[in-house]
Write an enzyme that holds these catalytic residues in place. Structure first.
Site, mmCIF file in Angstrom:
data_model
loop_
_atom_site.group_PDB
_atom_site.id
_atom_site.type_symbol
_atom_site.label_atom_id
_atom_site.label_comp_id
_atom_site.label_asym_id
_atom_site.label_seq_id
_atom_site.Cartn_x
_atom_site.Cartn_y
_atom_site.Cartn_z
ATOM 1 N N TYR A 129 -9.238 14.401 -18.196
ATOM 2 C CA TYR A 129 -8.227 14.566 -19.236
ATOM 3 C C TYR A 129 -8.906 14.782 -20.594
ATOM 4 O O TYR A 129 -10.132 14.722 -20.716
ATOM 5 C CB TYR A 129 -7.290 13.362 -19.248
ATOM 6 C CG TYR A 129 -6.554 13.161 -17.943
ATOM 7 C CD1 TYR A 129 -5.897 14.221 -17.329
ATOM 8 C CD2 TYR A 129 -6.540 11.924 -17.291
ATOM 9 C CE1 TYR A 129 -5.238 14.052 -16.124
ATOM 10 C CE2 TYR A 129 -5.884 11.755 -16.086
ATOM 11 C CZ TYR A 129 -5.232 12.820 -15.500
ATOM 12 O OH TYR A 129 -4.587 12.656 -14.302
ATOM 13 N N ARG A 276 -3.178 1.147 -6.754
ATOM 14 C CA ARG A 276 -2.657 1.505 -5.430
ATOM 15 C C ARG A 276 -2.410 0.309 -4.514
ATOM 16 O O ARG A 276 -1.444 0.327 -3.756
ATOM 17 C CB ARG A 276 -3.594 2.529 -4.777
ATOM 18 C CG ARG A 276 -3.464 3.886 -5.442
ATOM 19 C CD ARG A 276 -4.519 4.895 -5.026
ATOM 20 N NE ARG A 276 -4.373 6.077 -5.859
ATOM 21 C CZ ARG A 276 -4.909 6.194 -7.073
ATOM 22 N NH1 ARG A 276 -5.650 5.211 -7.557
ATOM 23 N NH2 ARG A 276 -4.707 7.267 -7.800
ATOM 24 N N CYS A 305 -0.647 9.218 -1.865
ATOM 25 C CA CYS A 305 -0.012 9.187 -3.182
ATOM 26 C C CYS A 305 -0.541 10.330 -4.056
ATOM 27 O O CYS A 305 0.233 11.014 -4.745
ATOM 28 C CB CYS A 305 -0.252 7.840 -3.853
ATOM 29 S SG CYS A 305 -1.945 7.217 -3.734
ATOM 30 N N CYS A 317 4.017 6.062 -0.500
ATOM 31 C CA CYS A 317 2.897 5.292 0.022
ATOM 32 C C CYS A 317 2.958 5.307 1.538
ATOM 33 O O CYS A 317 4.038 5.167 2.124
ATOM 34 C CB CYS A 317 2.969 3.855 -0.507
ATOM 35 S SG CYS A 317 1.743 2.735 0.216
#
Length: 601
Positions: A129, A276, A305, A317
């Site tokens: 990013y 997660r 995911c 999931c």
């Protein structure tokens, strides 16, 4: 977010919101926006959910940079370095004026976050990013004061932190997510030593906490999958703790609560970050506190995911069918209006999930399986060379739930119409899974042929030279497991590509293992004959190839075991089929279908 707010976590960070009106920072179709005050009221509802539970609320500000502009025909970054992944957009180099405006936009997004009721903000420099684009010498090739040396590449981050602190006040925490390692060595990414320098710079600029992350979307090496040990990246946190004097939060691939407690106790980390594993089991923290760790539903690390996210779909999931559907009536586990006797045939993941869900609702449930142990195809999946043992932990979770909710488990029991008539169930769920034909076409009975299920589940013996017939997931798992033992393995697949039933975020791992173990692959090739000494195949060009082998493993195609559907059609009021008994697919399909039937019976 209501579910996450009730997890019992001490600090909860809301998903990243992009800060710019042009949406150059927008990385996902459903990403939150924070470029206008009009978003404050709705954001305040999220902050209130978190604050109500007593947690510290943090709003993440995420500008996609190289991966942004999802609804545009371009993206922005410090330099116009070409994309290595074709689905991202062509880059434009930011001007100095745009850099200053971007910093202002981040600061105003931070102000809106505080006004909405969040205690602090987080800016993120990982995964490629914008902030990581400036920090990395791969994507930052500028020659002005924002490029070149580590100090110059980090200038954007420093000004960002300083401006945000000036805007929201020193008493509001600012967390910075920074790479411990980029995993971009192939293209000249930062070294681990440079990554530590950026952490020091962030601390000097006023950051209150470092959240250590690993890797970029473009990394050729995986960072988060089950192929890595759960403490694989912990040494990076240890190095970060030595480098800075502010708290270090750590979580990449670190899903084991006992290891997390040990690391925190030894001062290696200050905060255990969980993402997660909490999607797999939102009750994780409560179960740890109540010493019910055997009841934790494990994240299997298959990154389904992420496969969904990369296709701009909502997260789901593999092991938690309720994720993303928490407020839909059809996904709620409510007491059954009429208590029924339920017969589940098959103790694979679909049957186990169905049985437990039905039992939670008050039904009388029994599972029948002709094999000696529960787990179904999770047992063969556990032979995967990279972390397959996690599937055995999933079996252990189901066994714990069977005991807790008083489900009867009858192993070594083959269901027949006579048995079903004797048991007289109200509901029959056929979860018999898939099978592989015992002998492929072209085999005359002389060659040593091994069924892939027998190989992976029972450890059937093989010779030194092996041909695997079938290049889908089961064939690849078998091939890699044998090659790891030093055996010479060849995979023959009729289709154009191998791994057609492997989810996108896992295919590249099989490609990696195939290269690592020197496995030969013949795709678009048909078996003509299997003899005592090998296999003769024909490729798509029509050429014949003979492959020497002393063992042939039949690994596909898998076929649904559906015989009982017709045999038991008139044996119960309700008869259902789930999972591979419908059509061979993946573990998440079986679990989700098992849940959906269990919740509606």
């Amino acid at each position: 977010m209501e579910v996450i707010s009730r997890t019992g976590c001490a600090i909860i960070t809301n998903q990243g919101a992009y800060p710019d009106r042009k949406a150059e920072g927008k990385a996902y179709l459903r990403q939150l926006a924070l470029y206008d005050d009009k978003y404050i009221p709705s954001l305040a509802r999220v902050a209130e959910m978190i604050n109500r539970q007593g947690a510290i609320s943090i709003q993440q500000i995420l500008h996609g940079g190289r991966y942004g502009g999802i609804e545009l025909d371009y993206c922005i970054q410090p330099s116009s370095v070409k994309q290595t992944l074709k689905h991202f957009r062509p880059p434009r180099e930011m001007t100095k004026a745009e850099i200053k405006e971007c910093i202002r936009e981040h600061a105003q997004a931070a102000r809106r976050s505080i006004e909405a009721g969040f205690h602090g903000v987080e800016i993120t420099s990982f995964m490629g990013y914008l902030l990581s684009d400036f920090n990395s010498n791969f994507t930052n090739q500028r020659t002005d004061e924002y490029g070149g040396s580590v100090e110059n590449r980090g200038r954007f981050m420093v000004e960002l932190i300083e401006t945000i602190k000036e805007t929201i006040g020193d008493d509001r925490p600012v967390i910075v997510r920074l790479n411990g390692v980029e995993l971009m060595d192939e293209v000249g990414g930062n070294t681990p030593e440079e990554c530590l320098e950026f952490m020091k710079m962030a601390e000097r600029a006023g950051a209150d906490c470092i959240s250590l992350v690993v890797g970029w979307h473009e990394s050729r090496t995986g960072a988060l999958g089950r192929d890595l040990p759960t403490d694989h990246w912990l040494h990076l946190a240890e190095a970060a703790k030595r480098a800075v004097n502010i708290p270090v939060a750590f979580g990449p691939r670190f899903g084991d609560p006992s290891l997390a407690e040990k690391a925190a106790g030894e001062g290696i980390i200050d905060f255990w970050e969980v993402c997660r594993p909490l999607l797999a089991d939102p009750e994780l923290v409560h179960k740890i506190r109540e010493e019910r760790t055997r009841e934790i539903r494990p994240c299997v690390g298959g990154l389904l995911c992420l496969s969904r996210m990369f296709r701009n779909l909502p997260y789901i999931c593999a092991v938690n069918p309720q994720l993303g559907h928490e407020y839909e009536p059809a996904y709620q586990i409510e007491p059954a209006v009429a208590k029924k006797k339920v017969m589940v045939i098959g103790a694979g993941p679909g049957g186990l999930e169905c049985a437990i869900t039905a039992a939670k609702r008050g039904h009388q449930v029994a599972i029948y399986d002709k094999k000696a142990k529960a787990g179904g195809q999770l047992i063969s999946a556990s032979r995967e060379v990279g972390g397959g043992e996690i599937f055995l932990k999933l079996v252990e979770y189901y066994q714990t739930q069977i005991e807790k909710f008083h489900v009867t488990l009858k192993l070594n029991t083959e269901v027949t119409p006579k048995l079903c008539e004797a048991e007289s169930p109200d509901v029959v769920v056929v979860a018999t899974g898939a099978e592989i034909p015992s002998r492929p076409n072209g085999i005359d009975g002389k060659a040593k042929v091994v069924n892939a299920f027998d190989l992976l589940e029972k450890g059937a013996e093989t010779g030194k030279k092996i041909v695997i017939l079938g290049g889908d997931r089961m064939g690849l798992v078998a091939a890699e497991a044998l090659a790891e033992q030093g055996k010479e393995v060849v995979v023959v697949e009729e289709g154009e590509r191998i791994g057609s039933d492997v989810i996108p975020t896992w295919k590249w791992r099989h490609d990696k293992w195939i290269k690592e173990f020197s496995i030969r692959v013949y795709a678009a090739s048909r078996v003509e004959e299997v003899t005592e000494t090998g296999v003769r195949i024909r490729n798509k060009e029509g050429g014949e190839i003979f492959i020497e082998a002393d063992t042939v493993v039949q690994a596909g195609p898998r076929k649904p075991q559906q015989e009982l559907l017709s045999l038991l059609e008139f044996s119960a009021d309700e008869v259902y089929a789930i999972g591979d008994a419908v059509r061979p697919r993946s573990v998440h399909n079986a679990i989700h279908e098992g849940f959906k039937i269990g919740v509606r019976i």
